[in-house]
Design a protein around this motif. Structure first.
Motif, mmCIF file in Angstrom:
data_model
loop_
_atom_site.group_PDB
_atom_site.id
_atom_site.type_symbol
_atom_site.label_atom_id
_atom_site.label_comp_id
_atom_site.label_asym_id
_atom_site.label_seq_id
_atom_site.Cartn_x
_atom_site.Cartn_y
_atom_site.Cartn_z
ATOM 1 N N ARG A 1 -9.739 -7.654 11.241
ATOM 2 C CA ARG A 1 -10.571 -8.432 10.287
ATOM 3 C C ARG A 1 -10.807 -9.847 10.787
ATOM 4 N NH1 ARG A 1 -5.991 -5.379 8.198
ATOM 5 N NH2 ARG A 1 -6.762 -3.826 6.750
ATOM 6 N N TRP B 1 -12.925 -1.474 9.261
ATOM 7 C CA TRP B 1 -13.692 -0.610 8.362
ATOM 8 C C TRP B 1 -13.730 -1.290 6.994
ATOM 9 C CZ3 TRP B 1 -13.356 5.353 8.829
ATOM 10 C CH2 TRP B 1 -14.172 5.972 7.872
ATOM 11 N N ARG C 1 3.736 1.739 6.184
ATOM 12 C CA ARG C 1 3.495 3.086 6.696
ATOM 13 C C ARG C 1 4.719 3.940 6.412
ATOM 14 N NH1 ARG C 1 -0.828 4.182 9.413
ATOM 15 N NH2 ARG C 1 -1.698 2.794 10.985
#
Ligand SMILES: Cc1cc2nc3c(=O)[nH]c(=O)nc-3n(C[C@H](O)[C@H](O)[C@H](O)COP(=O)(O)O)c2cc1C
Length: 224
Positions: free
Chosen positions: A41, A169, A216
């Motif tokens: 980003r 994304w 995660r």
């Protein structure tokens, strides 16, 4: 292998690399790409050469798609004005999404960096553009057509990583707003806005993990 029509495929001869050698090093390289791919980003202002963008977009020529339908369209957005309009739409979606979280979680959400639309010199709008007529393989799973777009984007993410660039994304954009901000072919429905450029940060783990939003976890697998 000769893949011309009428020439049947030959038996598979094991995993060999392009030079016909055992493909261990290919596997090693692929795993390096898989594990170093990140959602970026933060971007440098360095432009991405047009040849690099064109090479990366060749991923869409080799990506899998249901019934070999290639149901996608990509718009390359470099224009600053268009990116500002898209960023304005992002800010609205983000403000609305923030309301879905409460208290400390909302404060943390509001501090997150969730896109690089203005920083990244290149934006890619990847749209679902279904072909006219029926598509082989979509009778019981019509969404397989959209899955094809997603799987192509994932391969693009790996190619971007292999080329030393970064991609982010952005799903916090309204497809209708994207269609207003950028002319798209009739029937195209935007599925992703992708920020593309040279990454400004080296990320050893997901940024959302670094800033404490989530972790995660190993995924459960069922074996039969
Ligand atoms: C379909 C999809 C949509 C995403 N949308 C956003 C987004 O809008 N903003 C964002 O910051 N990250 C977005 N991400 C990136 C995820 O946050 C990121 O993949 C995840 O945190 C794991 O980090 P990593 O990709 O660096 O391993 C998206 C990822 C996917 C697959």
């Amino acid at each position: 292998m000769n893949s011309a029509p009428g020439h049947p495929p030959q038996p598979h001869s094991g995993a060999l690399d392009a030079a016909g050698q055992p493909a261990d090093r290919d596997a090693e390289a692929l795993w390096r790409i898989l594990t170093t791919r990140r959602d970026h980003r933060h971007f440098l202002s360095d432009p991405v050469p047009r040849e690099t963008i064109e090479r990366l977009l060749e991923v869409f020529d080799v990506a899998p798609s249901v019934g070999l339908s290639q149901p996608w369209h990509v718009t390359v957005v470099q224009d600053r004005g268009a990116r500002e309009a898209i960023h304005a739409g992002f800010r609205e979606v983000r403000a609305a999404e923030s309301q879905r979280f409460e208290g400390e979680r909302r404060r943390l959400y509001n501090s997150l960096r969730l896109e690089g639309i203005l920083e990244a010199p290149v934006g890619l709008i990847v749209s679902h553009l279904p072909p006219a007529g029926p598509t082989l393989g979509t009778t019981s799973m019509p969404t397989a057509s959209e899955y094809s777009v997603v799987s192509a984007i994932t391969l693009l993410w790996l190619a971007v990583t292999a080329e030393g660039l970064g991609m982010g994304w952005v799903s916090l954009v309204d497809p209708a707003h994207l269609s207003d901000a950028v002319p798209l072919p009739a029937g195209a429905r935007p599925m992703a806005y992708l920020c593309l450029g040279y990454p400004a940060l080296c990320l050893d783990e997901p940024l959302l993990q670094t800033v404490g939003w989530g972790r995660r976890a190993p995924q459960p697998v069922g074996w039969l």
